[in-house]
Design an enzyme around this catalytic site. Structure first.
Site, PDB file in Angstrom:
ATOM      1  N   ARG A 172      -2.511   2.362   8.394  1.00  0.00           N
ATOM      2  CA  ARG A 172      -2.294   2.771   9.655  1.00  0.00           C
ATOM      3  C   ARG A 172      -2.125   1.152  10.473  1.00  0.00           C
ATOM      4  NH1 ARG A 172      -1.288   7.167   8.833  1.00  0.00           N
ATOM      5  NH2 ARG A 172      -2.109   8.701   9.724  1.00  0.00           N
TER       6      ARG A 172
ATOM      7  N   HIS B 287       7.302   4.176   7.760  1.00  0.00           N
ATOM      8  CA  HIS B 287       6.303   5.228   7.792  1.00  0.00           C
ATOM      9  C   HIS B 287       6.655   6.381   6.805  1.00  0.00           C
ATOM     10  CE1 HIS B 287       2.267   6.890   9.544  1.00  0.00           C
ATOM     11  NE2 HIS B 287       2.377   7.445   8.195  1.00  0.00           N
TER      12      HIS B 287
END
Ligand code: GLV
Length: 297
Positions: free
Chosen positions: A212, A260
């Protein structure tokens, strides 16, 4: 009762999930809008925006289509007493292992530098290193972390795993050429890679963040890269996604940016996994991969 499918999908993704889940759960009523909110007892969600589960009085189960549930846990519209299951899918674990291997190989063999050299039209071979000369620390030993350790091990790297239970991290940081982050985002791991920890890494080591964005303090990472403390950062995740067009990471020669994609949920396998959990719930059986809210993952 019915199942709400919610998330940050584009129209094609929503249709794909809807079709796959409907095929996997033909006995269920599946909706994409909470028009009849009181009829919804299960939500199947893909990183939904905050508030997406507000006002569902009969909600009894949330099944995430994402492995990481930090956004759901930070959303005060998600009732804390409703069981929440994360996505655990061997297909995602293997995708993560592939990305990790690509990143580590690219750093070992200097392919990250050759990409910059090509842009600059510069022909400059570097000395070649063997995999067994590269020490990799894998932070986070859940399903994905363990799959990554196995893959890197099989490719001959010197791999050490670390999980938050082990406490002390600095010795491992100081002994690693590549630090690969796969930790869940919790209050304990937010901002883990700050100036102090980046300084604890070996000079010239690299950071690979596939977990993250909030694990990293961006300004501290940029400072460490610019000072030569860090050689390179491979980043798949960011504080804000999409990464803003003016973010310094985009053009930084020592940063590789991915949108991502390190381990995207594979809808084909994940729909079946979500459906199996829904069936367990309907049958009164234990639901798999429940999140422990006190732990944060
Ligand atoms: C992706 O980041 C996921 O958590 O599934």
């Amino acid at each position: 009762m019915s199942i709400l499918l919610a998330g940050e999908f584009d129209a094609a993704e929503r249709a794909q999930w809807f079709d796959l889940l409907r095929a996997a759960l033909p006995e269920e009523t599946l909706v994409t809008e909470p028009t009849d909110a009181a009829a919804i007892d299960i939500a199947i969600v893909a990183n939904p925006p905050a508030g997406a589960l507000r006002g569902l009085p009969k909600l009894r189960l949330i099944q995430s289509l994402w492995a990481g549930v930090d956004r759901l846990l930070a959303d005060d519209s998600v009732p804390p007493e409703v069981p929440l299951a994360r996505m655990v899918d061997p297909a995602m674990n293997e995708a993560m292992a592939e990305t990790a291997l690509w990143a580590v190989l690219s750093l070992q063999r200097d392919f990250v530098d050759y990409a910059v050299q090509q842009r600059d039209g510069r022909w400059l071979p570097h000395p070649q290193r063997r995999a067994d000369e590269v020490r990799v620390a894998v932070l986070g030993l859940g399903q994905m972390g363990r799959a990554v350790v196995r893959r890197l091990d099989a490719n001959g790297y010197r791999v050490a795993g670390w999980s938050t239970r082990e406490g002390q991290l600095d010795n491992l940081l100081a002994a690693s050429d590549i630090v690969l982050n796969l930790l869940p985002l919790t209050p304990a791991t937010r901002g883990l890679f700050d100036a102090r920890r980046l300084a604890a890494m070996r000079r010239g080591a690299s950071l690979v963040n596939l977990a993250r964005g909030a694990h990293v303090v961006d300004a501290d990472l940029l400072a460490a890269l610019d000072a030569g403390q860090l050689r390179h950062a491979v980043l798949d995740v960011f504080h804000r996604e999409p990464l803003s067009a003016d973010h310094p990471f985009w053009a930084h020669p020592r940063v590789t940016v991915l949108p991502h994609v390190a381990a995207q949920t594979d809808a084909r396998s994940a729909a079946a996994i979500a459906a199996a959990n829904v069936r367990r719930w309907r049958a009164g059986e234990p639901v798999a991969n429940l999140v422990d809210r006190s732990r944060g993952y």
